[in-house]
Structures are given as C-alpha cells and as structure tokens.
Write an enzyme that holds these catalytic residues in place. Structure first.
Site, PDB file in Angstrom:
ATOM      1  N   ASP A 138       0.852  -1.182   0.000  1.00 27.07           N
ATOM      2  CA  ASP A 138       0.000   0.000   0.000  1.00 27.07           C
ATOM      3  C   ASP A 138       0.885   1.228   0.000  1.00 27.07           C
ATOM      4  O   ASP A 138       1.902   1.266   0.688  1.00 27.07           O
ATOM      5  CB  ASP A 138      -0.878   0.004   1.257  1.00 27.07           C
ATOM      6  CG  ASP A 138      -2.115  -0.842   1.049  1.00 27.07           C
ATOM      7  OD1 ASP A 138      -2.620  -0.874  -0.085  1.00 27.07           O
ATOM      8  OD2 ASP A 138      -2.554  -1.484   2.022  1.00 27.07           O
ATOM      9  N   SER A 172     -12.166  25.207   6.536  1.00 28.10           N
ATOM     10  CA  SER A 172     -13.467  24.538   6.529  1.00 28.10           C
ATOM     11  C   SER A 172     -13.680  23.916   5.157  1.00 28.10           C
ATOM     12  O   SER A 172     -13.124  24.403   4.169  1.00 28.10           O
ATOM     13  CB  SER A 172     -14.594  25.513   6.846  1.00 28.10           C
ATOM     14  OG  SER A 172     -14.925  26.234   5.677  1.00 28.10           O
ATOM     15  N   ALA A 173     -14.476  22.882   5.177  1.00 22.13           N
ATOM     16  CA  ALA A 173     -14.692  22.158   3.931  1.00 22.13           C
ATOM     17  C   ALA A 173     -15.391  23.052   2.918  1.00 22.13           C
ATOM     18  O   ALA A 173     -15.306  22.837   1.709  1.00 22.13           O
ATOM     19  CB  ALA A 173     -15.528  20.909   4.193  1.00 22.13           C
ATOM     20  N   GLU A 174     -16.105  24.099   3.431  1.00 20.90           N
ATOM     21  CA  GLU A 174     -16.856  24.965   2.543  1.00 20.90           C
ATOM     22  C   GLU A 174     -15.944  25.975   1.854  1.00 20.90           C
ATOM     23  O   GLU A 174     -15.937  26.087   0.629  1.00 20.90           O
ATOM     24  CB  GLU A 174     -17.905  25.712   3.373  1.00 20.90           C
ATOM     25  CG  GLU A 174     -19.127  26.097   2.581  1.00 20.90           C
ATOM     26  CD  GLU A 174     -20.164  26.680   3.518  1.00 20.90           C
ATOM     27  OE1 GLU A 174     -20.720  27.728   3.172  1.00 20.90           O
ATOM     28  OE2 GLU A 174     -20.379  26.084   4.611  1.00 20.90           O
ATOM     29  N   THR A 175     -15.105  26.638   2.663  1.00 20.49           N
ATOM     30  CA  THR A 175     -14.228  27.663   2.087  1.00 20.49           C
ATOM     31  C   THR A 175     -12.988  27.057   1.454  1.00 20.49           C
ATOM     32  O   THR A 175     -12.405  27.597   0.531  1.00 20.49           O
ATOM     33  CB  THR A 175     -13.767  28.653   3.170  1.00 20.49           C
ATOM     34  OG1 THR A 175     -13.057  27.895   4.171  1.00 20.49           O
ATOM     35  CG2 THR A 175     -14.937  29.341   3.803  1.00 20.49           C
ATOM     36  N   ARG A 176     -12.553  25.924   1.976  1.00 17.79           N
ATOM     37  CA  ARG A 176     -11.360  25.211   1.528  1.00 17.79           C
ATOM     38  C   ARG A 176     -10.117  26.102   1.549  1.00 17.79           C
ATOM     39  O   ARG A 176      -9.247  25.978   0.722  1.00 17.79           O
ATOM     40  CB  ARG A 176     -11.585  24.600   0.140  1.00 17.79           C
ATOM     41  CG  ARG A 176     -12.676  23.531   0.188  1.00 17.79           C
ATOM     42  CD  ARG A 176     -13.113  23.072  -1.159  1.00 17.79           C
ATOM     43  NE  ARG A 176     -12.052  22.419  -1.887  1.00 17.79           N
ATOM     44  CZ  ARG A 176     -11.811  22.648  -3.176  1.00 17.79           C
ATOM     45  NH1 ARG A 176     -12.523  23.531  -3.841  1.00 17.79           N
ATOM     46  NH2 ARG A 176     -10.841  22.016  -3.775  1.00 17.79           N
ATOM     47  N   LEU A 177     -10.076  27.005   2.507  1.00 18.85           N
ATOM     48  CA  LEU A 177      -8.845  27.758   2.737  1.00 18.85           C
ATOM     49  C   LEU A 177      -8.750  28.108   4.216  1.00 18.85           C
ATOM     50  O   LEU A 177      -9.709  28.019   4.966  1.00 18.85           O
ATOM     51  CB  LEU A 177      -8.745  29.005   1.845  1.00 18.85           C
ATOM     52  CG  LEU A 177      -9.896  29.995   1.756  1.00 18.85           C
ATOM     53  CD1 LEU A 177     -10.039  30.824   3.003  1.00 18.85           C
ATOM     54  CD2 LEU A 177      -9.645  30.911   0.551  1.00 18.85           C
ATOM     55  N   SER A 178      -7.545  28.503   4.616  1.00 18.45           N
ATOM     56  CA  SER A 178      -7.350  28.923   5.991  1.00 18.45           C
ATOM     57  C   SER A 178      -6.321  30.041   5.988  1.00 18.45           C
ATOM     58  O   SER A 178      -5.694  30.315   4.962  1.00 18.45           O
ATOM     59  CB  SER A 178      -6.865  27.744   6.849  1.00 18.45           C
ATOM     60  OG  SER A 178      -5.617  27.294   6.361  1.00 18.45           O
ATOM     61  N   ASP A 210      -5.781  -4.515   6.016  1.00 15.45           N
ATOM     62  CA  ASP A 210      -6.430  -4.496   7.322  1.00 15.45           C
ATOM     63  C   ASP A 210      -7.949  -4.469   7.254  1.00 15.45           C
ATOM     64  O   ASP A 210      -8.615  -4.834   8.185  1.00 15.45           O
ATOM     65  CB  ASP A 210      -5.903  -3.341   8.178  1.00 15.45           C
ATOM     66  CG  ASP A 210      -6.011  -2.001   7.448  1.00 15.45           C
ATOM     67  OD1 ASP A 210      -6.572  -1.987   6.328  1.00 15.45           O
ATOM     68  OD2 ASP A 210      -5.525  -1.006   7.997  1.00 15.45           O
TER      69      ASP A 210
END
Lengths: 569, 684
Positions: free
Chosen positions: B311, B380-386, B520
């Site tokens: 893997d 955040s998954a919505e804005t996809r930035l930080s 696994d």
C-alpha cells in the site's frame, strides 16, 4: 602417454561435440512432430504404422498410462525374445544348427536386451543363430533404445509444459524415435561399416587356410547392421564374444573412431534436445558440460593409469613406453582403448575394444565407477538424460535452498513428491549393486565362478553387478557368468536398474508436468551457470558415487596398493 | 524503517542461551529420547537404534572382558549424538515456551459478563465456557474475555499484552476497527463484544500453541528435506550392511561396533539433528519480530515470494502530504512567499499546516511573526482555505480555485507563471496550494506525498533479490506514476479497488508468481486469502485477520519486507546445513575406511591422509567429531545463517563457499584435532 594419443582423444571429443547441435536440433523437431527433411519419405510410413496399429497420434497419455504402455510393451518384447532364444533350433536362419538356450540363460539374455544392457553370458558366434541375432537381439537394440528415448521425452515435456496433465503418446514417441532417428542413422552407419570392411552376410562362416596349412572356419553373419545399432542405441552387445576387439566387428582405427562417435552421438544430442524443448538451450549445454567434465576426467584417468604400466611387467624388462598392453589390440593403441573404455561405461554402452579385466587396477576402477555414478555421463540413449535430470533435481534441491527459496528447476518447484520418487530412483543402484555383490562375495557357489583370487576377484563380482544394474553390459572378464545364480541375479539387477528407476522417474514427470511453470527472476537459483555445473558434478560424485567407496577400497584400490607392493592376483 | 518499542527490544535482546531455558532443555532432551517421539526424525531414530545395539555389545564386551573400553566409548558418543540432537530441538522449543508463558499469564482467570438471550440481564461465567455468538459486556479496567467483534460502543483498549505497544488503540463498532483480542484490557468506556472465536482456538491460544511448538507440523519443504535425508540414510545403510559381506570375502571380520560407527558418521546426523530446531527457530524469529504466522507453511512461502503488493500510504510514503517547495509568482521573492505561507499556517494544526511551518522555518530560514494575529481563519470544507489576519494583512492559503476567488482574480486572468506552476505541480502528482495576501497572489506551495527516506534503496535491494514491488494506491494514475517512479517500485496499481487487487493477484499467480500483501480492512480479506502470504494488521478487522496467514502485531506495513527475509533465512539455514552435513562425509570416509581395512591391506594406510594415530582412534574420533558438530552448530541453527539482500547467484556462491567447501575441509581438521586429544588422553 604421447602427444599423438592426446591429439587423437581431443579430435574425437571435438567431433563428438560438433555432432551435438545438428542432431539435437533435428530430434527436437522430430519429437515435436514438426516437418524435417526426412518427412516426405518417412511421413507416409509413420501414418501407415498408426493406421495399422490403431493409434491416434493426437491423443496424449498421462504419466500412468504412459508408464503402463511402456511396461506392457517391454513385457511383450521380453516374452517374444525369450521364446526366440529358447526355440531358435526350430526357427529359420540357423545355419550352424545352434540349440535353444537354457531357461536361465535365455531369461538373462532376454532381460539383458530388453533393458538395453546387453550383458552376454553366451558367445554370439557359438550360441546365437542369425535369426536370433537379427529378429531377436538387433530388434531389441532398436526398441530398448527407443524406450529410453520415449521416457526421456516424457520427462522433457514435463519440464517444458505448464500445468499439463499429459506427457505425450508412448506409441508415437516409440515410432518417431525408431523411424526418424535410429533407423536412418543405423542404415547409413551400417553401409559405411560395410564399406570399411565389416562382413554383412547370412553365411555361417568362411573357411581360411592358416599359415600352417590347416583349415579354419571363421564365423560370419550380419555383423555390420548389428554393429551400427549396437553403438547408436548404446546397447553394446557384440556379435562376437570378443566384442569390438574382434577384427570383424572393429577392423581398423577408423571404424574404432566411428564406433565411439556413434555411441556418443544420440545420447549427447538428446541433452541438447532437452534444452531446446524446454526453451533453454543454455540449460542443455550446462548439463552436457557436467557430463563432459566427468567423462573427460574418466578418459584421462584410464589413459594415465594404463600407460603407466604395471611395476612387475617393467621389472621383467618390458618397454615402459607401451604401458599395460595386456588384453589390448595394437591396432587401436592405449589412447583409443582409454577413450573406448571410459566412454562405453560412462554412456551405458558396454561394448569393449579391450579386456577391462586386464586393465591396471586403477584403469579398471574408472570404468566401474563411471557406471556406478548412474550411467548419466551422458549415459544410455534416453536413460542417461532422465538419470541426469534426477541428479539435477537433487542438486537444485540441496543448493536451491541455500538461496532462500523452495528449490525449483526450470521454473518447476521441487517438493516432497518429487523428492520421494527421486530417492526411490537413487536407491535402486546401490541396492542392486552392493546387496547382490555382498551376497555373492560370501556364497561359495558364486565364488566358484571367479577367474581370479583376492581383490581382483572381488572386482569381478562388483563389476558384474555394477554393469547389470547400470544396464551397461560390459564385463570384467574372468567371471564365468553362465550359472543359474549369476544368470538370475544379474537379470534381476538389470530389471531393477531399468524399470525400478524408470517408473519413479515417470512419476516425477507426472508430478512436474502438473505444476505451473514460474518465471525466473534474480532470486531464482540459476541452473545454467558454471557454478551449477560444478555443483552438479559434486552432487553426482558425492550422492552418486561416495557410497561405493568402501567397496572399491576392498576391490580395485586394495589391488592397486598390493600391485605397488609387488603382489598380483 | 524498523518499528521499535521497548517491549520488542527487550524480547529481541533475550539471549540465545538463557540459563533457565538451557536447564529445561537439558531435561527435555532426555524425555525426547522416547523412540515413539523420535521416529518422527528418521535419521536420529536410526542413530538411537544403533546406539542401543552398540550399548548391548558393550555389555557383552564387559561380560566377556575384552574390547569394552572401545565399544563403551563408541556407545557413549552415539548416545551423545542423539542427545545433542534432541537438546537442539528442546532449546528451540524452550525459547518459544518462554514467550508463550508471558502470553499465558494474560489469559488466566478471565471472566465474562455474558448477556442473556433476551438481552436484558448479565451472568458472570468463566471465559473458557464462552461460545461463538455470545455477547459480553466489558467495562473500563476489565480484560476482554475472548476474541470478538465490537457490536456496540467505542473504547480505548490496551493491547500491549499482544503487541508490546503501550499506546492504547481505539476499538469501535462497525468499520475496520471493530476486532478485539481476548486478554487485552479496556481502558476507558464500555463496549459490547460478540465472541467470534471459540475459547481454546482464540488468537492468543493459537499464538501460544505455535510458539510452543505443540501444534508444529512439518512444513512442505521440511518434509521434502526429510525424505532426502531418509533416502541418504537408507543408501548408507545399504553401503554399511553390505560391507560386512564384501569385507569377509577379503578376510576381514568387521565388528558391529565399527560398522555402527561408520553408519552413524555417514548418515546426515548433523542436519537431521538440527532440522526441527531450525524450523522452530524460524517461527520464533518471526514472533520476535512481532509477527504471528498461522502455520510454518506460510513462513516458507514468504521465502518464495517474488512479488510484494505494498500500500502506498504508510508503507512507501508518510501518511500525509508535506510541503516541499514554495513557487513564487514574478515580482514576489521566495522569502516573502515563505513568510506569508508561514504566517498563514501558524494556527493550522493539520499535518499539512505543520509541514509548511517546518519547511518555511527550516529550509527557508523564516522566523515566525512576533505580532499576535488579529483573527485566525480555520480551514473549513466549505471555504477550503485557511489563514490569518495579521498586522492589517489578510493572508490566506488553500485550494487554488478558493484562493483565486478570495483574491478576486479570475481563473483566466491569473498570471501565466502562476498557472504554469499549478499545472506543473499537479502533473508531478503533488497538490498545489495557492497563497494570497488580500487580492495579491503570491505564489504556490508544493505539497507532495513524501516518499520515506531509504525506501528506494530498499526496493533496489528487493529487486536484486528477485522480488518485484508493486505499489497499490487509490490515487489517479498520474499521481501514482509520479510517486511510483520516485519510490522506485516496479509497477503500480492506480485507483485500485479491492477487486482490482484480487484480480491482479490472480493474474500474477497464473503467471507462476508468488504474491505477498498486507491489508487491514474487511474488503481486503479476499485478496489476503488469495495471496500466497497475506499479512493482516493487528488493528485490522476480524475478517482480515481470519483471511490472512500472518498477523503483524505492530501493524506496520513495511514489515512484509522483513517477513520475506525471515522466510528466506529459514530456507537458507536448512540448505546450508544440509550441504555442510553431506560434504562432511568425504573426510569421514578418509578417517574410517583405511582404519577398517588396513590390517588386511597395509597399503591402504596411504588413504589415511589425516595421519590418525590408530585405527581405533580414527573411528572414535570420527564419531566424536560427528556428535560435537551438532552442539557446535546449535547457535547457527537458532540464529539462522546471515541473509543479505543480494541476488541468488551471489548468495549461492557465498553459502557454497562457507558451508560446502567449509564442510569439506573442516572435518579433516576437526577429526585430526579430536584424534590428537584421543591419542593424548590414551582413550583407546
């Protein structure tokens, strides 16, 4: 020893080497059923044989069916030959009016020719009619060789195929071996022999006037034809008791050369055929190299031993450059006698052009040891190849583990089944040789047949059982083998050496054929390298030869140290 | 690469010869003399029979009053030969038992709180009487009574008893983390477990049985080797028995004692005596590596494996993407971009964020800003930035389209160098993160899957051993190809589903290959079962563990490589000692044959090339050497011959030189030395 002698040996081996590739490649085509230059002539005959015999050449057999066909064929061959030998008095072409053989002699002789041994407890010129020679013995010279080739082909296919259930068709393999390989070569060689002066006649004898004016009847017969297949098929049974030392069997240096070449030809080329068929010509050459090393070593040992002579002879003032000439023909000389003796024993032929019993102890040890190694150098036609493969399997098993993998040979895993059958096969020779020898060595009636006392007598016994079990057929003259004990036990030895070896080998083939052939990688033990060749030689010597060391120490080695000390037997 | 934690180190450090193990083994060595047990080992069984016969002759000689000193010593050394062989096996087993005892302590006195059939009440029963399908409840601080599957709840579990790993693991209902092992301890919360394995055949039981050797059956290769050794024994039996007849022809009367000596020295007692010890030690080495094989067959198969399915994540690459470069747009220095990326990631606790900080402060030498950020914008998954708002600047990093949107730059209007950088990174299998300061685009951060250091060399070594490595990944083919070439694997399976894996294994096996893989998840189970060596992670599901033929207690996927090496080492040890044993025979012949016949043929003294002092001394010395060599080789049998990842041809040359040529020469020296001692001590 002389430069001339060494050159003769080298040239002979070179010629034998040159023959390997063309003959091997031709046989590979024949056995794969491909067209060859003989197909236009022999193809229709082959088809006709299948039609008459009701054989479907496309229908292949599994290992068991193949084995049973082989055994049945040989059983019928034995019964027929036995009947001919017993009844020859009533059969045609018996100008000398020879009586039928005794039951035990007929049993011994029939087994001997069926098993490709050609041990002769009779003298051809005084016990076998022309009909017996031609319809009985010569026929089996072909068929026993073809049987060996068929078994070897089955083994070859087992490695060539992947996850297969069949090994070929025994009847087809027999037909093709005889028709395309043995027959054409035998016809050509017989004609050459006739041209070189070998008699080929149905007359009983020719009458000659000796120098003293006496009349002497010299036996004759269909000798050239018998001689050709005797060598090609590694049979070795002579028309005459003196075998290839007889001037009618082997009149000149040239016929002697041809004899040795003929006996080496098919059996060496079959190894090439093996390599070609399994898709690795290099593998074929590697196996040939291993056999060549031991064969050449044997020739060199005999040549040195025989030319060194016998101390007591030298003490009598005999020319030391001659070496030990007892029992040798001056028309061949030491070099060609050494090659003949080593080759005839290394390849299960058994014909001789000099009397092995008259060799120096070490010169006589070599032929005996070469047979004991298993008749695989390169051995009898076919039987040598499959015997060699058993040793290759053992080598791969022992050495293959050392590279950290389950051993495999040509991509086929060697597992417990293969080991079981391989060990069966390996046990046959020591059992047949040593057990019978040990009994004969303490049995008064068996000892009465000895021609010499002391260690030489023991060598005679040991050689007889070695020759029988190895399906060789040559003898350490001196032993009068035509007794019920020797006729019977030698025949049993021959049977064991042939069939108790061949059946496990076919079982291995069956098991190997069913396995998936895996690809080679850098982690696989390479089996075509000089390293493998060296290992194979070592395993043949250690696992095939070492067990005879105690017996040889009491026979030829003891005789040698006694000879050095001035004691002869 | 090698996973290491204290317990495991301690296990490995267990010395080869522990005093308690040796004492126990010495006792067991005598118990193993029972012919009914010994018959499993034909070579040593024959030796025992021969020793018994010679012992009887010794008694006879005592009564008759002649030759007893010689036959007595031969008999004694024949018994030693047998005892040394049984001792070797006992030591190997003793080392396994010592480990089993540690495990067994965790199992004693377990109780189970079994849920009644109606599901309302509990009964307390001994764990040993649990049945498959029973449901038990385990609370914090309690030991799980048997192997099973969590059907309700989530808990942290201490599995150190099994794995040696002290950090607790999470076990929860459903998914790939539902399997629990009997004997492990629940540390927090409470779970309900459905028992899936009957007591006595649970994981720990099997582990104990395996390392104790109780369930040990001969493996296929061991059987094949035993056949070879038995065959050789028969050959030499024929040679020795018939020698009596051949010798008596020559006027030599051989006593049964010397024939017995000859037989035992010729038959392969060395490998015969060490064979089972080698097998047990191989298994044991695996256990010391925290891998449990369900059969010895699997260990052997590991040596044969020629394709490894690995893997990508966790094995070839670190699990997370890491920042590897900053690509600035024209007009912005790389330093400025690095500083901005650093600031924007200071509050970012994701592995990617931390890797950006590490790269900027490390390789690019930027210092973290001293001011306190005005505001932290988490991912955040919505804005996809930080990012952060700091000192009036609005620093953002994130997915390229999100950052473009934030900066108010149109897709088309973005500067060409910026778009080129993004395209290039994506092409190479990496992930581009854009960085912006307000509406000013600064550049791109190159995030990539980082291939573990040293893995490429590792794969090159595997290739030299003839093993192909195949990377399995869910990535798209472009990404997969980029990582595959960087890691140096031979092949890869991109966007692989479990079905793809299974199909790949089947196809390879049809081509005659042997495959090892690890997995696994439950959906790995079919592939694990199909593979020739399937290694399940201890953290994996019950289904995966059942389907596999090995379980890795450390759950470290790179272990496959070591497992293969251990398998190879096992086979190599067998092969090397077999070669050694067979090669020994040459010297023994030269010791004994002249000794037997020299009285009848004085010239045969020439064969006594070791110049042994007397015939009797020669025979006794060969027998003594033959016995001592077994003891001398026990450490090698237990440790295994050293394995180096080089090609087969190189391995063979080396082992052949050491064990083949060495096996030819050593006994000449050894027998001579023993002879000097025997002669010096006037033993005969």
């Amino acid at each position: 020893m002389s430069i001339n002698g060494w050159l003769q040996i080298a040239l002979l081996l070179l010629l034998a080497f040159i023959l390997i590739k063309p003959l091997g490649a031709y046989m590979a085509r024949v056995f794969e059923g491909e067209r060859t230059f003989l197909s236009p002539v022999l193809g229709p005959i082959e088809k006709l044989i299948y039609v008459i015999a009701g054989i479907n050449p496309k229908r292949e057999q599994g290992w068991l069916a193949y084995t049973l066909a082989m055994l049945a064929f040989n059983l019928i061959g034995f019964v027929t030959l036995y009947a001919i030998l017993r009844l020859q008095f009533y059969l045609p072409l018996n100008p000398q009016g020879f009586p039928g053989m005794t039951p035990d002699l007929a049993f011994n002789t029939a087994i001997s020719f069926v098993t490709n041994t050609n041990w002769q407890n009779y003298s051809g010129e005084s016990a076998a009619s022309n009909f017996t020679q031609m319809a009985g013995l010569a026929v089996h010279n072909f068929l026993s060789a073809a049987t060996g080739m068929a078994i070897a082909l089955a083994v070859t296919r087992a490695f060539a195929r992947s996850a297969a259930t069949t090994l070929g068709n025994f009847w087809v393999d027999m037909t093709r071996s005889t028709l395309y390989v043995l027959m054409p070569l035998a016809v050509v060689l017989a004609l050459v022999f006739v041209a070189l002066g070998l008699p080929q006649t149905l007359d009983a004898s020719v009458t000659a006037t000796t120098l003293e004016g006496a009349q002497q009847a010299i036996p004759l017969g269909p000798i050239a034809s018998q001689e050709a297949i005797k060598q090609l098929g590694t049979n070795g049974g002579g028309f005459f008791n003196a075998n290839a030392a007889h001037p009618f069997e082997n009149p000149s240096a040239i016929t002697n050369y041809l004899n040795i070449l003929a006996m080496l030809s098919i059996t060496s080329a079959l190894i090439y055929t093996f390599g070609k068929t399994v898709g690795s010509v290099r593998q074929g050459w590697a196996l040939i190299a291993a056999t060549a090393i031991l064969l050449v070593a044997g020739i060199v040992c005999v040549y040195i031993a025989e030319t060194s002579g016998v101390p007591s002879h030298l003490a009598m003032g005999i020319d030391p450059t001659l070496g030990n000439m007892e029992g040798k023909e001056v028309r061949f000389g030491q070099a060609m006698d050494a090659v003949y003796a080593a080759t005839t024993t290394a390849i299960s032929n058994g014909g001789v052009n000099a009397m092995l019993g008259s060799f120096t102890p070490l010169g006589g040890l070599v032929p005996m040891f070469l047979i004991q190694l298993g008749e695989i150098l390169p051995g009898g036609v076919g039987s040598g190849l499959y015997g060699l493969i058993v040793f290759a399997v053992l080598t791969v098993f022992v050495a293959g583990l050392m590279v950290g993998r389950t051993p495999e040979f040509l991509g086929k895993k060697i597992e417990s089944r293969e080991m079981k059958y391989a060990m069966f096969a390996i046990l046959v020779l020591p059992f047949a040789i040593l057990a019978f020898s040990a009994i004969a060595a303490v049995l008064p009636s068996a000892l009465a047949a000895l021609g010499n006392a002391g260690p030489h007598g023991l060598s005679e016994i040991l050689y007889a059982y070695t020759s029988a079990a190895g399906n060789n057929g040559s003898a350490f003259a001196g032993l009068s083998g035509n007794t019920v004990w020797y006729n019977t036990t030698l025949a049993i030895g021959m049977l064991l050496g042939r069939f108790a070896y061949a059946v496990p080998v076919l079982a291995i083939a069956g098991s190997i054929a069913g396995k998936t052939r895996s690809e080679a990688s850098a982690g696989t033990f390479p089996t075509h390298t000089p390293l493998f060749v060296g290992l194979l030689v070592a395993i043949i010597l250690i696992m095939g030869g070492l067990q005879y060391f105690p017996a040889l120490a009491l026979g030829p080695i003891a005789e040698h140290v006694s000879m050095v000390a001035g004691q002869l037997f | 690469m090698t996973p290491s934690h204290p317990t495991q180190e301690a296990r490995r450090a267990q010395s080869l010869f522990d005093a308690t193990i040796l004492a126990g083994a010495a006792k067991d060595a005598f118990l193993k003399l029972d012919p009914r047990k010994l018959i499993r080992n034909p070579v040593i069984f024959v030796t025992e029979v021969v020793a018994a016969i010679v012992s009887l002759l010794f008694v006879r000689d005592l009564i008759v009053g002649s030759g007893a000193a010689f036959s007595g010593q031969i008999a004694a050394w024949l018994w030693f030969t047998v005892l040394f062989a049984t001792f070797a096996e006992a030591v190997a087993e003793g080392r396994g038992k010592a480990q089993a005892d540690t495990l067994r302590r965790t199992k004693s006195d377990l109780v189970a709180y079994k849920l009644s059939a109606d599901g309302k009440s509990f009964t307390t029963i001994p764990a040993a009487s649990l049945k498959v399908g029973d449901v038990v409840q385990v609370a914090a601080g309690e030991l799980i009574p048997g192997d099973g599957e969590v059907i309700e709840g989530v808990a942290s579990v201490n599995e150190s008893a099994i794995t040696g790993e002290s950090a607790p693991v999470i076990r929860e209902a459903g998914g790939d983390r539902s399997a629990v092992t009997g004997g492990t301890q629940v540390l927090s919360d409470q779970i309900r477990v459905r028992i899936t394995v009957a007591p006595g055949s649970s994981f720990v039981d099997r582990m104990i049985a395996l390392i104790e050797g109780a369930e040990r059956q001969k493996t296929p290769n061991e059987i094949a080797l035993s056949i070879l050794l038995s065959g050789l024994t028969l050959v030499f039996l024929i040679a020795v028995v018939t020698l009596w007849g051949l010798a008596s022809y020559s006027g030599i009367v051989l006593s049964v004692t010397v024939l017995a000596a000859l037989l035992v020295t010729l038959i392969p007692t060395t490998i015969g005596g060490l064979l089972s010890a080698i097998g047990i030690a191989g298994m044991d080495r695996l256990v010391r590596f925290n891998v449990i094989a369900t059969s010895g067959r699997a260990v052997e198969a590991a040596g044969d494996v020629d394709t490894l399915l690995l893997d990508k994540t966790g094995t070839i690459t670190f699990g997370n993407r890491m920042a590897s470069d900053f690509v600035a747009v024209p007009g912005v220095s790389q330093g400025e971009l690095a500083a901005a990326a650093l600031a924007s990631s200071l509050a970012d606790e994701t592995p990617e964020g931390r890797s950006i900080v590490a790269l900027a402060t490390g390789e690019f030498g930027q210092a973290a800003p001293t001011e306190k950020p005005d505001q932290v914008i988490p991912f955040s998954a919505e804005t996809r930035l930080s990012g952060v708002d700091i000192a009036g600047r609005r620093l953002r990093k994130g997915a390229v389209d999100s950052v473009l949107k934030f900066a108010g730059v149109d897709d088309v209007a973005a500067p060409k160098p910026f778009k080129d950088a993004v395209a290039r990174i994506a092409q190479s299998g990496g992930t581009p993160l854009a960085v912006a300061d307000g509406n000013r685009l600064l550049g791109v951060i190159h995030l990539k899957d980082v291939v573990k250091p040293g893995i490429k060399e590792r794969f090159a070594a595997m290739r030299a051993m003839g093993i192909r490595t195949v990377m399995v990944t869910g990535d798209n083919p472009v990404t997969a190809a980029a990582i595959a070439s960087e890691a140096g694997v031979d092949d890869f399976l991109a966007q692989a589903t479990p079905e793809d894996k299974l199909a790949y294994i089947r196809k390879s096996q049809e081509g005659g290959r042997l495959i090892a893989m690890c997995g696994d998840g439950t959906n790995d189970a079919p592939a694990l079962a199909q593979a020739d060596v399937g290694v399940a992670m201890q953290t994996g599901t019950q289904a995966a563990r059942e389907a596999a033929n090995m379980v890795d207690l450390d759950s470290s996927p790179t272990k496959l490589i070591e497992i293969v090496e251990i398998g190879k080492q096992l086979l190599m040890t067998r092969g090397s000692l077999t070669t050694f044993s067979i090669a020994n025979d040459v010297a023994k012949y030269f010791a004994i044959i002249p000794a037997l016949f020299v009285t009848a043929y004085p010239g045969l003294a020439g064969l006594n090339i070791m110049a042994l002092s007397s015939p009797q001394s020669a025979i006794l010395s060969a027998v003594i050497f033959n016995a001592l060599i077994i003891i001398a080789l026990i450490p090698l049998a237990l440790k295994g011959v050293s394995y180096r990842p080089v090609g087969a041809a190189a391995l063979l040359r080396r082992n052949l030189l050491v064990y083949g040529v060495g096996g030819l020469i050593l006994p000449f020296i050894g027998i001579k030395l023993v002879d000097l001692a025997v002669a010096g001590l006037h033993l005969v």
